[in-house]
Every structure is written in C-alpha cells, then in structure tokens.
Design an enzyme around this catalytic site. Structure first.
Site, PDB file in Angstrom:
ATOM      1  N   LYS A 176      94.706  78.886  16.668  1.00  0.00           N
ATOM      2  CA  LYS A 176      93.710  78.682  15.613  1.00  0.00           C
ATOM      3  C   LYS A 176      92.827  79.924  15.470  1.00  0.00           C
ATOM      4  O   LYS A 176      92.503  80.365  14.367  1.00  0.00           O
ATOM      5  CB  LYS A 176      92.850  77.482  15.999  1.00  0.00           C
ATOM      6  CG  LYS A 176      92.364  76.716  14.841  1.00  0.00           C
ATOM      7  CD  LYS A 176      93.112  75.444  14.631  1.00  0.00           C
ATOM      8  CE  LYS A 176      92.993  74.912  13.257  1.00  0.00           C
ATOM      9  NZ  LYS A 176      93.423  73.543  13.124  1.00  0.00           N
ATOM     10  N   ASP A 270      88.041  70.336  12.891  1.00  0.00           N
ATOM     11  CA  ASP A 270      88.955  70.647  11.788  1.00  0.00           C
ATOM     12  C   ASP A 270      89.859  69.458  11.456  1.00  0.00           C
ATOM     13  O   ASP A 270      90.175  69.229  10.294  1.00  0.00           O
ATOM     14  CB  ASP A 270      89.792  71.879  12.152  1.00  0.00           C
ATOM     15  CG  ASP A 270      90.746  72.243  11.037  1.00  0.00           C
ATOM     16  OD1 ASP A 270      90.278  72.374   9.897  1.00  0.00           O
ATOM     17  OD2 ASP A 270      91.958  72.359  11.291  1.00  0.00           O
TER      18      ASP A 270
END
Ligand code: NAD
Length: 554
Positions: A176, A270
C-alpha cells in the site's frame, strides 16, 4: 578535493562511500554514478566502467522483469530491485503503474503474503509483537527514518480475501505504501509499514515450523488494545502529524478502532472509507450518464461488511449534502447479507456495524426477493460470493429501471457477483457496470463497453497526500466525500460515452493531486489544519512531492 566540496558530498550521501553507498538502496544509483561521483565517493573499480543513465537502466530492468515467468517471481524481482535501488524501482513503478499495480499490490501481493516466511529477505516494515508491549518507542526508534508522515498498519487478521495470515500480512502495508509513493509522490523515507503481530488463528501457519510470527492464538483480550494504543500514542508523540491508516483488520476491530480514534487522531481505514469513496465516485460518474441525482436512487447492497457499510456511509454523506436528513438517506438503502435482508425483525442480535442501516420491515430471505420488492436503481455487490447477480436478478432489475447501475465489486475477478458481459447482455445493453477487479472491454450488438474498475488506489493516495499536506488533525467523512467528487469529476466525457465511470489508471497520479487539493481545502475549511494554507495549493503540493530521480552527489 577541497574540504567544502567533500563536506557537501558527504551531506548528500549521508557520509556514505564505496560499498556502503552501493548497499544503501535509498542512495544507490548503481551504474548511473557518474565518473566524477565514482572518483569522489570511492566507487572507482567497484562498478563496470561504463556510466549509463536511468533511462537505460530502466530498459535493463524491464528486460529482466520480462524473463520472470510467474507473478510471484515478478514480485520477488521487483522487491529485490527495491532493496537495491529505490529510485529505479519507483521510477519503473511510476512509468508502468497500470501494468505493475497487480504485481506490487492485489492480487499478487496476497500470494506474496502467503509465502512471506519463504521470501523474506530484508526488512521492509516494522514487526511489533505482543511481546514488545512497553517498548514500542524503542522499536520505532530502530526504524532508519525519523520524519514519518504516514504509516499503514495491519494486524493481519483479514488479508484481502485470504483471511487470517498473522505476521504474513506484512506485505499489505508495504504494498500500500509503495502505491502511496508511486501514485501520490510521497517520499518513501516518510512512510512506515507496520504489522502488529498478535498471534494467528490460522492453524496451518501455526503448524508450520518456518512461520516467522508468534505461534499462539490471536489475542482478543486487553493486551490487544494495549498494544494498539501504545502504537498509536507513540506514533503521535514521535510524529505529531503522522497519518495512520488501518488496513485489513477483521470486521469487529476495523469498525471499533476507527470509532475509537477517529475524533482525536488522523486515522483512516481504506477498507471502509476508501471503498466508500471510490464506489460513491463511480456512482456519481454513472449519474453523470443517467443525468439523475443521488436522492432519486434506491440502493440494494449485497454484503454488509466493511465495504458494504463503508459505501453506505459514503453515500449517506453525499445524500445529506443534497439536503436529506440521515433518516431520509437511510430509507434509500437495503442491505442483504448471508441471512437475507438486514432488518431489526431478524431473530437474534445484529452485529453493531449493521444496526445503523438495518430496516424496520419483515425479513426477506433472498436477494431476488429484495430486488423484486424494492425495484433498485443501483445494485452493489460486496459479498465476496461469485455469481449472485444471476440472470433472474439482473433481468428483474432491468424490467423496472431504464439504466440499471450494477457494480460487482467483489475481488478477485473469480469472486465478482457477475461478469461485465453478463451485466450488459442480461440488461440488453442498458447496464452501467463497474467491478472491483478488471474486466476486458465488451462489444454487444456492435456497441462497445469499457467496464470501469473501482480500485481503491484511485482514492487513498490522494486522500493521504491531502491530509499530510494540510497537517489535518483528524480525518472526516466529508474529506472522503470531497475526494469522491474530485474523482468523479476527473472522468472524461469520452470514457462516459463508453459507459466507463472511472478515469484511466494511467491518470492516477494526476487524479491523486486533484483529490489531495480537494481534501486539503476541506481540511482548511473545517479549521482542522496544522499547516498554514499556502497561496497556491496545487503548486505547493506538486513542489512537495517526491520524484524518482537521482540526486547529483558531485
Ligand atoms: P466483509 O467480510 O467485511 O463482508 C462481507 C459481507 O458479505 C458480510 O456482510 C457477509 O455477511 C456478506 N455475505 C457473505 N456471504 C454472502 C451471501 N452468500 N449472500 C449475501 N451476503 C453474503 O468483507 P468486505 O471487506 O466488506 O469485502 C467484501 C468484498 O468486497 C470482497 O470481495 C472485497 O474484495 C470487495 N471489495 C472491493 C473493493 C473495491 O472494489 N474497491 C473494496 C473493498 C472490498
């Protein structure tokens, strides 16, 4: 060499010379060290004599990458490059983001997580285990960089669709943050990937003598909260403006930790908020095609987990902006989970995260029944179960609405609730379709459709960048809402004509800056900033971002 000159070289290279410099991935340039640098930095003879430029190095690594046969081999090759020469790795990633994203992130990163104990080579993130309680500050001080602006943290409980991978989940924060660097230009030395090792309930891992994490059942008691809290508070003390992103936590902890910290610390999740915003953006794009408003929609969700609830919250923020109350907004949602319609009338207790959107009506057992009753205009699949948007469901929906909006968001492609082709053909070409994983374009009766991919990578890098640039003291749903609107606006009309509701992935860098500007503006308007508002926000953001280019040392 003059003393002044050698001092300035030393500061750029942090005092490193010779092999030490070549072994430092952040400073290393390999064959791109110039003749002068080689002389000044004790490199002469350690490298083949010819100097080549980064463009030529890119050709070489691309060629070598091409020899790798499996996706896992490609992943290992790329991480090897990152371990040798960060600038070159990120340059390759930035220039080939669309092609490399599925390797450095989903789906290949999932495979890399499963193999973590076999492919671990060098530290790429911080492992903080239950045994480290009381010494988290010492661990953070061991990290080589000390101006951290964003950390992505997982506890490994629910890695992608793979479940509990314990410490092997480390690949997710690493992946990420690589996307934060490539898509939003965040300096890699300002990022920190973290895996909190709290044990695992994955029997297979615990029976594996080569598993590298704690060999104990997953901690569920106070020790878990103590470790998370010590981590958060220590990060806050060390790096007061550091954004903390929770990633791939199990349902219960994901919702609980976000609620616990969101009002006091700049945290985001997220899986919940990023998914919400990217889906809302796709819906706003679809409504640009149908020329309707969000308030006109009836929305059925298949799945009421992190994605389903996150999306509902994002749409609710959008509806409230259109003037509805939260109560009125909720009336437009119907969630269906593995037990049917989520309703207060269901026997037994509902999980806390489902309560907000549970309906006051009798139970309905199947998705088909709900679609028949509700006549949804939007159908969202976030169940992780393939094939549930079957012909009957899509045809029933299409009978009642002119342009059914159908997003089959479950990943990977094999888990999608229906394929792009099914959605278009069962709706006689009327569906506006998007998915979580990519589908190839489809031509039906001579009409060309390019299905959009609701990839969270459109949203989180820009949100993170906007939050960092403004020094936001906390992160609100309204910031994600602004991000969704900026993303929807970035879809060119030419793509909407092809019924595609997301921009091209090759435009993510540009979109991330648009999103960062929108998010930072929201932070300033709410007065939640720690940094002063610059005159030209976009130029300020562009100037701050890190570019994968070599620094001349001499
Ligand atoms: P989750 O485990 O939190 O939630 C899954 C939900 O699906 C639960 O409410 C569960 O009850 C429900 N469910 C399971 N089986 C079902 C069935 N047979 N019928 C109806 N409902 C059923 O998972 P999540 O994080 O919410 O993710 C769900 C899916 O969404 C995953 O496949 C994930 O890949 C996908 N997702 C896509 C995106 C994206 O496209 N950007 C982002 C996040 C998640």
């Amino acid at each position: 060499m003059s003393t002044a000159k050698s001092d300035s070289i030393n500061s750029l290279c942090e005092g490193k010379r010779g092999v030490d410099l070549l072994n430092n991935p952040r400073l290393n340039k390999g064959t791109a060290f110039t003749a002068e640098e080689r002389d000044g930095l004790g490199l002469r003879g350690l490298l083949p004599p010819k100097y080549i430029m980064i463009e030529e190095q890119l050709e070489i690594v691309s060629e070598n990458y091409g020899y790798k046969k499996t996706d896992l081999d490609k992943f290992i090759y790329l991480i090897g490059l990152l371990d040798r020469n960060e600038t070159l790795f990120y340059r390759l990633l930035v220039e080939n983001l669309e092609e490399l994203m599925p390797i450095v992130y989903t789906p290949t990163v999932g495979l890399a997580c499963q193999k973590y104990s076999r492919i671990f080579r060098r530290p790429r993130g911080l492992c903080i285990s239950l045994r480290d309680r009381g010494r988290v500050d010492e661990l953070l001080s061991n990290w080589p960089y000390q101006d951290i602006r964003i950390t992505v943290v997982t506890d490994g409980e629910r890695i992608l669709g793979l479940g509990d991978l314990g410490l092997n989940g480390m690949g997710i924060p690493v992946g990420k943050l690589n996307l934060y660097v490539a898509a939003a230009g965040i300096d890699p030395s300002k990022t920190l990937p973290v895996c909190l090792d709290v044990g695992t309930n994955n029997e297979e891992l615990r029976e594996d003598p080569l598993y590298l994490g704690l060999n104990q059942p997953r901690e569920r008691g106070p020790a878990y909260d103590e470790l998370v809290d010590e981590f958060i508070q220590t990060v806050r003390t060390r790096w007061p403006y550091c954004t903390i992103q929770f990633e791939d936590f199990g349902n219960k902890n994901a919702f609980r930790l976000l609620e616990k910290y969101r009002d006091t610390v700049p945290v985001l999740n997220d899986d919940i908020q990023g998914t919400g915003a990217v889906t809302l953006a796709g819906l706003l794009g679809a409504l640009r095609i149908t020329k309707q408003s969000l308030a006109d929609q009836r929305i059925v969700f298949l799945g009421a987990g992190e994605a389903g609830i996150g999306i509902a919250e994002a749409i609710m923020t959008g509806l409230c902006e259109e003037g509805l109350t939260e109560e009125e907004a909720k009336q437009r949602f119907w969630h269906v989970d593995s037990k049917g319609l989520v309703t207060h009338a269901r026997p037994g207790e509902l999980e806390p995260h489902k309560l907000l959107f549970a309906r006051n009506e009798p139970p309905v057992g199947t998705l088909g029944g709900v679609v028949e009753n509700v006549h949804p205009t939007i159908l969202l699949g976030v169940s992780g179960q393939p094939g549930l948007f079957n012909q009957m469901v899509v045809r029933t929906m299409s009978r009642h609405v002119e342009r059914p909006i159908i997003f089959a968001l479950s990943n990977p492609t094999s888990k999608a609730e229906c394929t792009a082709e099914q959605a278009y053909s069962w709706s006689d070409g009327q569906a506006i379709f998007a998915s979580g994983s990519p589908f190839d374009p489809v031509t039906i009766n001579g009409r060309f459709f390019r299905p959009g991919q609701g990839n969270n990578a459109y949203i989180f890098p820009g949100v993170g960048l906007g939050v960092i640039m403004s020094g936001a003291k906390r992160i609100t749903n309204s910031m994600f809402h602004q991000a969704a609107k900026a993303l929807a606006k970035a879809v060119p009309d030419s793509l909407l004509k092809e019924v595609s509701v997301y921009p091209r992935q090759s435009d993510i860098k540009k979109v991330s800056v648009d999103i960062a500007v929108a998010v930072a503006r929201e932070v300033y308007s709410l007065g939640l900033n720690g940094e002063p508002e610059p005159d030209d926000l976009e130029a300020h953001i562009q100037d701050w971002t890190w570019k994968p280019e070599y620094t001349p040392y001499v």
